[in-house]
Motif scaffolding. Structure first.
Motif, PDB file in Angstrom:
ATOM      1  N   ALA A 155       7.897  46.354   2.489  1.00  0.00           N
ATOM      2  CA  ALA A 155       8.686  46.937   3.771  1.00  0.00           C
ATOM      3  C   ALA A 155       9.837  46.165   4.006  1.00  0.00           C
ATOM      4  N   ARG A 156      10.937  47.078   4.076  1.00  0.00           N
ATOM      5  CA  ARG A 156      12.358  46.493   4.052  1.00  0.00           C
ATOM      6  C   ARG A 156      12.717  46.638   5.571  1.00  0.00           C
ATOM      7  N   GLU A 157      12.103  47.490   6.251  1.00  0.00           N
ATOM      8  CA  GLU A 157      12.210  47.537   7.552  1.00  0.00           C
ATOM      9  C   GLU A 157      11.021  47.807   8.542  1.00  0.00           C
ATOM     10  N   MET A 158      10.942  47.426   9.580  1.00  0.00           N
ATOM     11  CA  MET A 158       9.578  47.585  10.244  1.00  0.00           C
ATOM     12  C   MET A 158       9.791  47.567  11.823  1.00  0.00           C
ATOM     13  N   GLU A 159       9.014  48.592  12.469  1.00  0.00           N
ATOM     14  CA  GLU A 159       9.220  48.883  13.767  1.00  0.00           C
ATOM     15  C   GLU A 159       7.961  49.028  14.370  1.00  0.00           C
ATOM     16  N   VAL A 160       7.549  48.181  15.407  1.00  0.00           N
ATOM     17  CA  VAL A 160       6.202  48.273  16.130  1.00  0.00           C
ATOM     18  C   VAL A 160       6.498  48.991  17.083  1.00  0.00           C
ATOM     19  N   GLN A 161       5.202  49.963  17.242  1.00  0.00           N
ATOM     20  CA  GLN A 161       4.980  50.638  18.559  1.00  0.00           C
ATOM     21  C   GLN A 161       3.712  50.410  19.307  1.00  0.00           C
ATOM     22  N   SER A 162       3.431  51.076  20.188  1.00  0.00           N
ATOM     23  CA  SER A 162       2.311  50.622  21.190  1.00  0.00           C
ATOM     24  C   SER A 162       0.894  50.819  20.099  1.00  0.00           C
ATOM     25  N   ASP A 163       1.009  51.839  19.344  1.00  0.00           N
ATOM     26  CA  ASP A 163      -0.380  52.043  18.537  1.00  0.00           C
ATOM     27  C   ASP A 163      -0.303  52.165  17.073  1.00  0.00           C
ATOM     28  N   SER A 164       1.077  51.981  16.398  1.00  0.00           N
ATOM     29  CA  SER A 164       1.160  52.122  15.220  1.00  0.00           C
ATOM     30  C   SER A 164       2.418  51.332  14.890  1.00  0.00           C
ATOM     31  N   VAL A 165       2.701  51.041  13.468  1.00  0.00           N
ATOM     32  CA  VAL A 165       3.712  50.532  12.935  1.00  0.00           C
ATOM     33  C   VAL A 165       4.560  51.466  11.934  1.00  0.00           C
ATOM     34  N   ILE A 166       5.866  51.363  11.860  1.00  0.00           N
ATOM     35  CA  ILE A 166       6.536  52.281  11.039  1.00  0.00           C
ATOM     36  C   ILE A 166       7.327  51.494  10.041  1.00  0.00           C
ATOM     37  N   CYS A 167       7.084  51.742   8.888  1.00  0.00           N
ATOM     38  CA  CYS A 167       7.718  50.799   7.869  1.00  0.00           C
ATOM     39  C   CYS A 167       8.546  51.750   6.741  1.00  0.00           C
ATOM     40  N   GLU A 168       9.649  51.098   6.509  1.00  0.00           N
ATOM     41  CA  GLU A 168      10.471  51.904   5.398  1.00  0.00           C
ATOM     42  C   GLU A 168      10.468  50.862   4.225  1.00  0.00           C
ATOM     43  N   ARG A 169      10.007  51.579   2.915  1.00  0.00           N
ATOM     44  CA  ARG A 169      10.247  50.841   1.715  1.00  0.00           C
ATOM     45  C   ARG A 169      10.903  51.484   0.592  1.00  0.00           C
ATOM     46  N   GLU A 170      11.655  50.654  -0.205  1.00  0.00           N
ATOM     47  CA  GLU A 170      12.108  51.401  -1.339  1.00  0.00           C
ATOM     48  C   GLU A 170      11.782  50.891  -2.703  1.00  0.00           C
ATOM     49  N   ALA A 171      11.189  51.874  -3.631  1.00  0.00           N
ATOM     50  CA  ALA A 171      10.465  51.467  -4.811  1.00  0.00           C
ATOM     51  C   ALA A 171      10.883  52.431  -5.911  1.00  0.00           C
ATOM     52  N   ASP A 172      11.076  52.155  -7.157  1.00  0.00           N
ATOM     53  CA  ASP A 172      11.321  53.080  -8.250  1.00  0.00           C
ATOM     54  C   ASP A 172      12.327  54.106  -7.793  1.00  0.00           C
ATOM     55  N   GLY A 173      13.451  53.489  -7.251  1.00  0.00           N
ATOM     56  CA  GLY A 173      14.516  54.839  -6.877  1.00  0.00           C
ATOM     57  C   GLY A 173      14.224  55.504  -5.404  1.00  0.00           C
ATOM     58  N   TYR A 174      13.149  55.337  -5.057  1.00  0.00           N
ATOM     59  CA  TYR A 174      12.905  56.422  -3.895  1.00  0.00           C
ATOM     60  C   TYR A 174      12.732  55.361  -2.668  1.00  0.00           C
ATOM     61  N   ARG A 175      13.064  55.964  -1.579  1.00  0.00           N
ATOM     62  CA  ARG A 175      12.762  55.339  -0.377  1.00  0.00           C
ATOM     63  C   ARG A 175      12.067  56.287   0.669  1.00  0.00           C
ATOM     64  N   GLY A 176      11.192  55.666   1.537  1.00  0.00           N
ATOM     65  CA  GLY A 176      10.006  56.338   2.127  1.00  0.00           C
ATOM     66  C   GLY A 176       9.749  55.498   3.381  1.00  0.00           C
ATOM     67  N   ARG A 177       9.581  56.541   4.237  1.00  0.00           N
ATOM     68  CA  ARG A 177       9.178  55.646   5.706  1.00  0.00           C
ATOM     69  C   ARG A 177       7.770  56.255   6.078  1.00  0.00           C
TER      70      ARG A 177
ATOM     71  N   THR B  75       9.702  42.451   2.456  1.00  0.00           N
ATOM     72  CA  THR B  75      10.491  41.780   1.398  1.00  0.00           C
ATOM     73  C   THR B  75      11.506  40.939   2.237  1.00  0.00           C
ATOM     74  N   ASP B  76      12.233  40.211   1.323  1.00  0.00           N
ATOM     75  CA  ASP B  76      13.278  39.182   1.601  1.00  0.00           C
ATOM     76  C   ASP B  76      14.427  40.138   2.407  1.00  0.00           C
TER      77      ASP B  76
ATOM     78  N   ILE C 272       0.635  40.113   8.318  1.00  0.00           N
ATOM     79  CA  ILE C 272       1.526  40.342   7.586  1.00  0.00           C
ATOM     80  C   ILE C 272       1.856  39.211   6.366  1.00  0.00           C
ATOM     81  N   THR C 273       2.328  39.602   5.444  1.00  0.00           N
ATOM     82  CA  THR C 273       2.330  38.723   4.358  1.00  0.00           C
ATOM     83  C   THR C 273       3.883  38.798   3.671  1.00  0.00           C
ATOM     84  N   GLY C 274       4.085  37.963   2.817  1.00  0.00           N
ATOM     85  CA  GLY C 274       5.466  38.177   1.965  1.00  0.00           C
ATOM     86  C   GLY C 274       5.211  39.056   0.935  1.00  0.00           C
ATOM     87  N   MET C 275       6.357  39.287   0.354  1.00  0.00           N
ATOM     88  CA  MET C 275       6.123  40.481  -0.945  1.00  0.00           C
ATOM     89  C   MET C 275       5.409  39.601  -2.154  1.00  0.00           C
ATOM     90  N   ALA C 276       5.350  38.485  -2.267  1.00  0.00           N
ATOM     91  CA  ALA C 276       4.690  37.804  -3.559  1.00  0.00           C
ATOM     92  C   ALA C 276       4.981  36.490  -3.256  1.00  0.00           C
TER      93      ALA C 276
END
Length: 274
Positions: free
Chosen positions: A146-168, A180-181, A117-121
């Motif tokens: 990533a603005r939201e993050m959920e860790v599961q047993s074998d994966s990580v689910i991240c939500e990010r928002e950029a250029d007006g779009y939000r994706g998981r 992100t902060d 894991i790193t910071g955004m900048a």
């Protein structure tokens, strides 16, 4: 679960910054990069929720960069690794990523880190390039901002928002994520945490020691020899040719609509576009 967090020691954004010979003066009022606090907090929270695991903080920088690692330890990291070598002064993002990737891989004898894991900048360079370069040298999937993050047993689910779009996004572990902060509110370490941090391991090594650790861990691909070759031929790394302080921003003029604002705005745009 094992989590690596990459942090940086940067000039305090509230301090008076100075430029000498086209370079930002460091080592006077430097602190842990503020945006890296969110990465540390994310890692510590995951381990707390899991009930067991380890958070290892990594940095590359001069001797006083250990202060950033001390702060990471105060915030809950279990141990830290500091790569410090004068030959790395002025290294670009690719050399930095190779060094950090090698250091991370050298610490994986007992098994890979599930997450890096790193910071955004970093608030000195603000390129946001390191996380992606790090994932390339580690050969692991990556999602940034990533603005939201959920860790599961074998994966990580991240939500990010950029250029007006939000994706998981779902990434198989091990993976690299920059956060992100908006993800969390970093904790402020109390006196007990600060005292405990002084007893936590902080390993320091130069490039030769890193090369030896990499050889012991039988690392291939991310070779320290490549880093040394690039450092010997500085033409391969971008250099800052010149830098000057920006003029202070002047206070703008406020014109009310009732006072002919539309006309004055049109005149201003016409003059500015000449």
């Amino acid at each position: 679960m094992k989590i690596a967090v990459c942090v940086k020691h940067v000039p305090d954004v509230l301090s008076e910054r100075r430029l000498e010979d086209g370079r930002l003066v460091r080592g006077e009022d430097d602190v842990l990069n503020e945006l890296d606090e969110n990465a540390i907090e994310a890692a510590v929270q995951i381990i707390e929720e899991q009930g067991s695991g380890e958070v290892v903080a990594f940095t590359m920088g001069p001797e006083d960069a250990a202060e950033a690692l001390q702060r990471a330890l105060q915030m809950g990291a279990d141990r830290a690794v500091h790569i410090s070598d004068e030959r790395l002064s002025g290294a670009d993002v690719f050399v930095t990523a190779q060094v950090l990737a090698t250091a991370i891989l050298a610490q994986e004898e007992a098994g890979p880190f599930d997450l890096v894991i790193t910071g955004m900048a970093s608030l000195d360079g603000m390129t946001s390039m390191l996380p992606a370069a790090l994932s390339y040298y580690l050969g692991r999937p990556y999602v940034g901002l990533a603005r939201e993050m959920e860790v599961q047993s074998d994966s990580v689910i991240c939500e990010r928002e950029a250029d007006g779009y939000r994706g998981r996004y779902r990434l198989p572990l091990p993976a690299v994520v920059s956060v992100t902060d908006q993800l969390n509110d970093p904790r402020y370490p109390n006196f007990k945490a600060m005292a405990a941090a002084r007893k936590k391991p902080l390993e320091e090594m130069d490039l030769e020691e890193l090369a030896e650790a990499a050889e012991d861990a039988q690392i291939h691909g991310t070779a320290v020899s490549e880093v040394l070759a690039q450092l010997e031929n500085r033409k391969e790394s971008p250099q800052v040719q010149n830098a000057i302080s920006a003029d202070e921003r002047q206070q703008g003029e406020v014109v009310r609509a009732i006072e002919g604002g539309a006309k004055k705005l049109a005149e201003f745009i016409k003059e500015a576009s000449k």
